[in-house]
Each structure stands twice: as structure tokens, then as C-alpha cells.
Scaffold this motif. Sequence first.
Motif, PDB file in Angstrom:
ATOM      1  N   GLY A   1     -11.043   6.646  -6.112  1.00 41.56           N
ATOM      2  CA  GLY A   1     -11.257   7.884  -5.317  1.00 41.56           C
ATOM      3  C   GLY A   1      -9.757   8.802  -5.027  1.00 41.56           C
ATOM      4  N   ALA A   2     -10.153   9.968  -4.766  1.00 43.69           N
ATOM      5  CA  ALA A   2      -9.065  10.941  -4.519  1.00 43.69           C
ATOM      6  C   ALA A   2      -9.393  12.041  -3.740  1.00 43.69           C
ATOM      7  CB  ALA A   2      -8.231  11.282  -5.996  1.00 43.69           C
ATOM      8  N   TRP A   3      -8.418  12.777  -3.178  1.00 37.63           N
ATOM      9  CA  TRP A   3      -8.679  14.046  -2.460  1.00 37.63           C
ATOM     10  C   TRP A   3      -7.889  15.047  -3.111  1.00 37.63           C
ATOM     11  CZ3 TRP A   3      -7.328  10.995   2.494  1.00 37.63           C
ATOM     12  CH2 TRP A   3      -8.500   9.868   2.971  1.00 37.63           C
ATOM     13  N   ARG A   4      -8.094  16.439  -2.879  1.00 36.03           N
ATOM     14  CA  ARG A   4      -7.151  17.417  -3.255  1.00 36.03           C
ATOM     15  C   ARG A   4      -5.972  17.311  -2.241  1.00 36.03           C
ATOM     16  NH1 ARG A   4      -9.178  22.254  -2.278  1.00 36.03           N
ATOM     17  NH2 ARG A   4      -7.637  23.157  -3.799  1.00 36.03           N
ATOM     18  N   LEU A   5      -4.620  17.262  -2.750  1.00 41.49           N
ATOM     19  CA  LEU A   5      -3.677  17.219  -1.698  1.00 41.49           C
ATOM     20  C   LEU A   5      -3.675  18.583  -0.989  1.00 41.49           C
ATOM     21  CD1 LEU A   5      -0.943  15.855  -0.682  1.00 41.49           C
ATOM     22  CD2 LEU A   5       0.031  17.189  -2.488  1.00 41.49           C
ATOM     23  N   ALA A   6      -3.970  19.711  -1.427  1.00 40.37           N
ATOM     24  CA  ALA A   6      -4.080  20.869  -0.321  1.00 40.37           C
ATOM     25  C   ALA A   6      -4.925  20.598   0.693  1.00 40.37           C
ATOM     26  CB  ALA A   6      -4.474  22.215  -1.420  1.00 40.37           C
ATOM     27  N   GLU A   7      -6.015  20.174   0.502  1.00 36.91           N
ATOM     28  CA  GLU A   7      -6.917  19.890   1.658  1.00 36.91           C
ATOM     29  C   GLU A   7      -6.032  18.982   3.090  1.00 36.91           C
ATOM     30  OE1 GLU A   7     -11.157  20.220  -0.658  1.00 36.91           O
ATOM     31  OE2 GLU A   7     -10.780  18.328   0.586  1.00 36.91           O
ATOM     32  N   VAL A   8      -5.249  18.283   2.795  1.00 34.75           N
ATOM     33  CA  VAL A   8      -4.540  17.340   3.729  1.00 34.75           C
ATOM     34  C   VAL A   8      -3.106  17.515   3.901  1.00 34.75           C
ATOM     35  CG1 VAL A   8      -6.486  15.439   3.215  1.00 34.75           C
ATOM     36  CG2 VAL A   8      -4.121  15.374   2.110  1.00 34.75           C
ATOM     37  N   ALA A   9      -2.576  18.459   3.212  1.00 31.65           N
ATOM     38  CA  ALA A   9      -1.172  18.777   3.169  1.00 31.65           C
ATOM     39  C   ALA A   9      -0.649  19.225   4.614  1.00 31.65           C
ATOM     40  CB  ALA A   9      -0.582  19.699   2.089  1.00 31.65           C
ATOM     41  N   GLU A  10      -1.605  20.089   5.267  1.00 31.26           N
ATOM     42  CA  GLU A  10      -1.203  20.625   6.776  1.00 31.26           C
ATOM     43  C   GLU A  10      -1.159  19.665   7.764  1.00 31.26           C
ATOM     44  OE1 GLU A  10      -3.251  23.724   9.768  1.00 31.26           O
ATOM     45  OE2 GLU A  10      -4.299  23.708   7.691  1.00 31.26           O
TER      46      GLU A  10
ATOM     47  N   VAL B   1       0.728  -1.201  -0.068  1.00 30.07           N
ATOM     48  CA  VAL B   1       0.083  -0.058  -0.089  1.00 30.07           C
ATOM     49  C   VAL B   1       0.903   1.228  -0.041  1.00 30.07           C
ATOM     50  CG1 VAL B   1      -0.288   0.082   2.472  1.00 30.07           C
ATOM     51  CG2 VAL B   1      -1.929   1.166   1.140  1.00 30.07           C
ATOM     52  N   GLU B   2       0.495   2.256  -0.888  1.00 31.97           N
ATOM     53  CA  GLU B   2       1.183   3.420  -1.017  1.00 31.97           C
ATOM     54  C   GLU B   2       0.407   4.463  -1.320  1.00 31.97           C
ATOM     55  OE1 GLU B   2       5.013   3.487  -3.020  1.00 31.97           O
ATOM     56  OE2 GLU B   2       5.273   1.595  -2.463  1.00 31.97           O
ATOM     57  N   THR B   3       0.651   5.935  -0.853  1.00 28.71           N
ATOM     58  CA  THR B   3      -0.274   6.837  -1.361  1.00 28.71           C
ATOM     59  C   THR B   3       0.260   7.199  -2.828  1.00 28.71           C
ATOM     60  OG1 THR B   3       1.513   8.506  -0.394  1.00 28.71           O
ATOM     61  CG2 THR B   3      -0.607   8.034   0.846  1.00 28.71           C
ATOM     62  N   PHE B   4      -0.562   7.679  -3.663  1.00 26.03           N
ATOM     63  CA  PHE B   4      -0.272   7.859  -5.206  1.00 26.03           C
ATOM     64  C   PHE B   4      -0.825   9.484  -5.262  1.00 26.03           C
ATOM     65  CE2 PHE B   4      -2.011   7.957  -9.443  1.00 26.03           C
ATOM     66  CZ  PHE B   4      -0.935   7.715 -10.143  1.00 26.03           C
ATOM     67  N   VAL B   5       0.293  10.069  -5.496  1.00 26.95           N
ATOM     68  CA  VAL B   5       0.061  11.608  -5.752  1.00 26.95           C
ATOM     69  C   VAL B   5       0.270  11.912  -7.431  1.00 26.95           C
ATOM     70  CG1 VAL B   5       1.072  13.815  -5.386  1.00 26.95           C
ATOM     71  CG2 VAL B   5       1.036  12.377  -3.700  1.00 26.95           C
ATOM     72  N   PHE B   6      -0.681  12.649  -7.749  1.00 28.53           N
ATOM     73  CA  PHE B   6      -0.618  12.843  -9.175  1.00 28.53           C
ATOM     74  C   PHE B   6      -0.959  14.442  -9.647  1.00 28.53           C
ATOM     75  CE2 PHE B   6      -4.786  11.419  -8.579  1.00 28.53           C
ATOM     76  CZ  PHE B   6      -5.760  11.790  -9.210  1.00 28.53           C
ATOM     77  N   ALA B   7      -0.626  14.751 -10.590  1.00 31.42           N
ATOM     78  CA  ALA B   7      -0.917  16.093 -11.256  1.00 31.42           C
ATOM     79  C   ALA B   7      -1.833  16.080 -12.335  1.00 31.42           C
ATOM     80  CB  ALA B   7       0.545  16.753 -11.644  1.00 31.42           C
TER      81      ALA B   7
ATOM     82  N   LEU C   1      -2.193  19.329  -7.537  1.00 29.69           N
ATOM     83  CA  LEU C   1      -1.775  18.078  -7.099  1.00 29.69           C
ATOM     84  C   LEU C   1      -3.102  17.225  -6.263  1.00 29.69           C
ATOM     85  CD1 LEU C   1       1.925  18.830  -5.811  1.00 29.69           C
ATOM     86  CD2 LEU C   1       1.189  17.181  -7.500  1.00 29.69           C
ATOM     87  N   TYR C   2      -3.182  15.801  -6.599  1.00 27.92           N
ATOM     88  CA  TYR C   2      -4.164  15.117  -5.691  1.00 27.92           C
ATOM     89  C   TYR C   2      -3.814  13.835  -5.228  1.00 27.92           C
ATOM     90  CZ  TYR C   2      -7.469  17.885  -8.681  1.00 27.92           C
ATOM     91  OH  TYR C   2      -8.247  18.814  -9.288  1.00 27.92           O
ATOM     92  N   VAL C   3      -4.381  13.397  -4.367  1.00 27.54           N
ATOM     93  CA  VAL C   3      -3.663  12.052  -3.765  1.00 27.54           C
ATOM     94  C   VAL C   3      -4.847  10.915  -3.600  1.00 27.54           C
ATOM     95  CG1 VAL C   3      -4.297  12.830  -1.387  1.00 27.54           C
ATOM     96  CG2 VAL C   3      -2.632  11.188  -1.504  1.00 27.54           C
ATOM     97  N   SER C   4      -4.355   9.720  -4.121  1.00 27.40           N
ATOM     98  CA  SER C   4      -5.225   8.606  -3.868  1.00 27.40           C
ATOM     99  C   SER C   4      -4.282   7.570  -3.397  1.00 27.40           C
ATOM    100  CB  SER C   4      -5.702   8.198  -5.345  1.00 27.40           C
ATOM    101  OG  SER C   4      -6.525   7.159  -5.265  1.00 27.40           O
ATOM    102  N   ILE C   5      -4.754   6.203  -3.548  1.00 22.82           N
ATOM    103  CA  ILE C   5      -3.909   5.046  -2.834  1.00 22.82           C
ATOM    104  C   ILE C   5      -3.790   4.235  -4.074  1.00 22.82           C
ATOM    105  CG2 ILE C   5      -6.076   3.709  -2.298  1.00 22.82           C
ATOM    106  CD1 ILE C   5      -3.263   4.253   0.106  1.00 22.82           C
ATOM    107  N   ALA C   6      -2.376   3.518  -3.866  1.00 23.06           N
ATOM    108  CA  ALA C   6      -2.341   2.524  -4.840  1.00 23.06           C
ATOM    109  C   ALA C   6      -1.468   1.299  -4.362  1.00 23.06           C
ATOM    110  CB  ALA C   6      -1.409   3.229  -6.053  1.00 23.06           C
ATOM    111  N   SER C   7      -1.216   0.360  -5.085  1.00 17.89           N
ATOM    112  CA  SER C   7      -0.643  -0.762  -4.455  1.00 17.89           C
ATOM    113  C   SER C   7       0.974  -0.867  -5.390  1.00 17.89           C
ATOM    114  CB  SER C   7      -1.267  -2.112  -4.552  1.00 17.89           C
ATOM    115  OG  SER C   7      -0.602  -3.413  -4.285  1.00 17.89           O
ATOM    116  N   ASP C   8       1.830  -0.858  -4.911  1.00 15.30           N
ATOM    117  CA  ASP C   8       3.256  -1.174  -5.661  1.00 15.30           C
ATOM    118  C   ASP C   8       3.322  -2.878  -5.714  1.00 15.30           C
ATOM    119  OD1 ASP C   8       5.703  -1.347  -6.907  1.00 15.30           O
ATOM    120  OD2 ASP C   8       6.741  -0.702  -5.190  1.00 15.30           O
TER     121      ASP C   8
END
Length: 228
Positions: free
Chosen positions: A125-134, A82-88, A93-100
Motif C-alpha cells: 500500500g502507498a499514499w500520495r506524499l502531497a496528501e500528508v506532507a502538511e 521500520v522506515e517510511t519509504f518515499v519513491f518517485a 512522490l509517494y510514501v509507503s512503509i519498509a523494513s531496513d
Amino acid sequence: MHISFQVDSEQGSSRLDADIHTLIVAGWAGRDHAAIEHHIEELAALGISRPSAVPLYYRIASNQLTQAGQVQVVGPDSSGEVETFVFAAGGELYVSIASDHTDRKLEAHSVALSKQACVKPVATGAWRLAEVAEYWDELVIRSYIEENGETVLYQEGPLASLRTPQDLIAGYTNGAAMLPAGSGMTCGTVAAIGGIRPAQSFTMELFDPRRQRILRHSYQVEVLPEIA
């Protein structure tokens, strides 16, 4: 690779279509040296050599991304991570979840080839990275596998144990704060509970304790025969 996400944000839910043509796996991305060493030792037990640098950035073919609920692998020696997946996308930037998902037998020969040998499942599903970066460090990644007919916790840990996306992005882009458009990066994993091992079912989650929300994705693994 064209993939779509349902983005849940403070503004509500919306569909995001993303064209990912550059896929990066950030390996050895732990923030704590002891945790990195633990993961290196886990893999060393499988005959996998130590990394040449920390972190390392592996380029993976973008067509390896999948949002399918079932994947196919050759041979019985692969497993998920399990890894976070950040994409542009669209300048953000958005964040989702992925499996390597990785072929562990091949990994003993070449980490880069082992990662390319398996598809990389990613959630819808994904979230805006700006909303969770803090409060990024408070987010938790976890995964479950099926063993002997039971669901078993396989991985769990706060993102405080891993490098931040900003740190990993800067390391890949030589200092830039933004991934190039159309790029996606997996951002490291946590240790497997009970050791790295294959499973026929893998469920991964990203938990946001402040907003009490979860990104989740599950997939089944079909093993194809390894013909010599």
C-alpha cells in the motif's frame, strides 16, 4: 525492480506500477541529535562503528526490494527496522512503509555490506506524499515482533523525530526537491524498545492520525544455516 502498490488517496483507490532502479537507504536520519546519539550507542553496543557523517546515504541493489510475506536470511543475527519509504513514479512522490532489514553481525564489519546482505521488505500500500506532507510530523511509525509466542511492540515514534523526506531528498540530490524517476528512499528509523534483537516475525506500520488510516506489512523470517 518492478513492484505494484495500491494507492489510497482523496480520489479513491488505484493501482500504481513502479519500476524502482535506484534504492537508497538514508541512515542516521534523526532530527534530534540526542535521538541519533541514542541509536548510535545502541549499535555501538553491538560493536558497530560510529558513522562518518550524518545523515549517510547507502546505495542498495534495487533487486533487494520485496513485497513477499516471507524472507530468507543467512544466520540468526539480522533484524528489521521500520522506515517510511518515499519513491518517485509518474512525476510524483509517494510514501509507503519498509523494513531496513540488516545483518547485525556483518554490520560490525561494514554497515554498507550489512544492509546489502538482506532484502528490504516494502508494503503493498502507498499514499500520495502531497496528501500528508502538511502534517508529516504527526504520522507515526511502529513495529511489532513475536517473542515467546506473544506480539511485542518493538518500535514506535512520530515522524517529527526524523528528518523530513524533503530534507533527505535535498541532501541526496544536492538541493533538488524531487527524487529522480525510478528512485526510492527509506527515511530513517526510531529506537528499538528493549534493544535491537532478531525475531522470526516482523510487522511494520505507518499511522495517519488525521485520516485514521494505516499502511501495514508483515513478514516472516526464515534463517538459513551459516556454513563456514
